[in-house]
Scaffold this motif. Structure first.
Motif, PDB file in Angstrom:
ATOM      1  N   ASP A  97       0.905   8.791   5.798  1.00 31.36           N
ATOM      2  CA  ASP A  97       1.898   7.983   5.096  1.00 31.36           C
ATOM      3  C   ASP A  97       3.295   8.591   5.241  1.00 31.36           C
ATOM      4  O   ASP A  97       3.473   9.810   5.153  1.00 31.36           O
ATOM      5  N   THR A 180      -2.675  10.453   1.848  1.00 29.13           N
ATOM      6  CA  THR A 180      -2.444   9.113   2.400  1.00 29.13           C
ATOM      7  C   THR A 180      -3.503   8.131   1.910  1.00 29.13           C
ATOM      8  O   THR A 180      -3.187   6.989   1.537  1.00 29.13           O
ATOM      9  N   TYR A 184      -3.059   4.770  -0.216  1.00 28.60           N
ATOM     10  CA  TYR A 184      -3.581   3.523   0.359  1.00 28.60           C
ATOM     11  C   TYR A 184      -4.412   2.754  -0.665  1.00 28.60           C
ATOM     12  O   TYR A 184      -4.403   1.522  -0.706  1.00 28.60           O
TER      13      TYR A 184
END
Length: 217
Positions: A97, A180, A184
């Motif tokens: 990310d 990340t 998500y």
């Protein structure tokens, strides 16, 4: 019995011709030289080892641990004048990310060196760099991965949390990938501590737990 020797008057005690193993069939036991001394002399494992070494505990001097001062100074690799190769590799190639990448860059825990490689940095409690691992940003050909000379693995690449839980990872990219995944799945409150061991040694975890005594899991 084959390549073994039977010991007289010991009821089924056989010693291998190499001396490396033995079996005492009437007692259903056996093993190697250490277990043999333990059985025959009634000693525990430690005392049996000293017996085989031919020394007493008080005479035994273990090999001294290496002194960190002898390693020489730890110096971070020179920074590049750009972050574009690191950013492209981590975000586009590894799927990390963007906010995660920029967050570590802003904390000086991640940068690009003059060889266009990722440098992941670990700090001590005074925020002085003590450890760094380097990874190539190329996706083809040979990939370089290694620690900077004189790095101390006791000081891990980390994400500072506020909970009583620490999550442990093998590498910095594993840690960043986990962050990340949390983002998500819509988990915005990232409260847990996270560290990357830089391998499988536990020195970094030991140090981090001493630094954060509130952690209990």
């Amino acid at each position: 019995m084959g390549s073994s020797y039977k010991v007289k008057d010991y009821g089924g005690l056989y010693i291998d011709a190499t001396g490396a193993k033995w079996n005492w069939f009437s007692k259903d036991t056996g093993g190697g030289p250490i277990q043999f001394v333990m059985e025959m002399e009634g000693k525990n494992w430690v005392d049996a080892v000293y017996t085989l070494l031919g020394t007493e505990k008080s005479d035994f001097t273990p090999r001294p641990e290496p002194i960190d001062d002898e390693k020489g100074p730890f110096v971070l690799p020179d920074k590049n004048d750009t972050y574009k190769h690191v950013i492209a590799y981590l975000i586009q190639s590894r799927g990390i990310d963007k906010e995660v990448v920029y967050d570590f860059i802003s904390q000086d825990k991640l940068y690009e060196n003059t060889h266009r490689r990722c440098v992941f940095v670990g700090y001590d409690e005074k925020h002085e760099p003590k450890y760094a691992s380097v990874r190539s940003t190329n996706t083809r050909g040979n990939c370089y991965r290694g620690d900077v000379k004189n790095s101390d693995k006791a000081f891990p690449f980390s994400y500072e949390g506020s909970s009583t839980t620490v999550c442990v990872f093998e590498s910095p990219i594993d840690l960043m990938s986990y962050l990340t995944l949390l983002k998500y799945h819509g988990i915005k409150s990232l409260e847990h501590h996270m560290i990357a061991l830089g391998g499988v040694a536990e020195r970094a975890l030991d140090y981090y737990l001493k630094l954060h005594p509130e952690i209990n899991r």
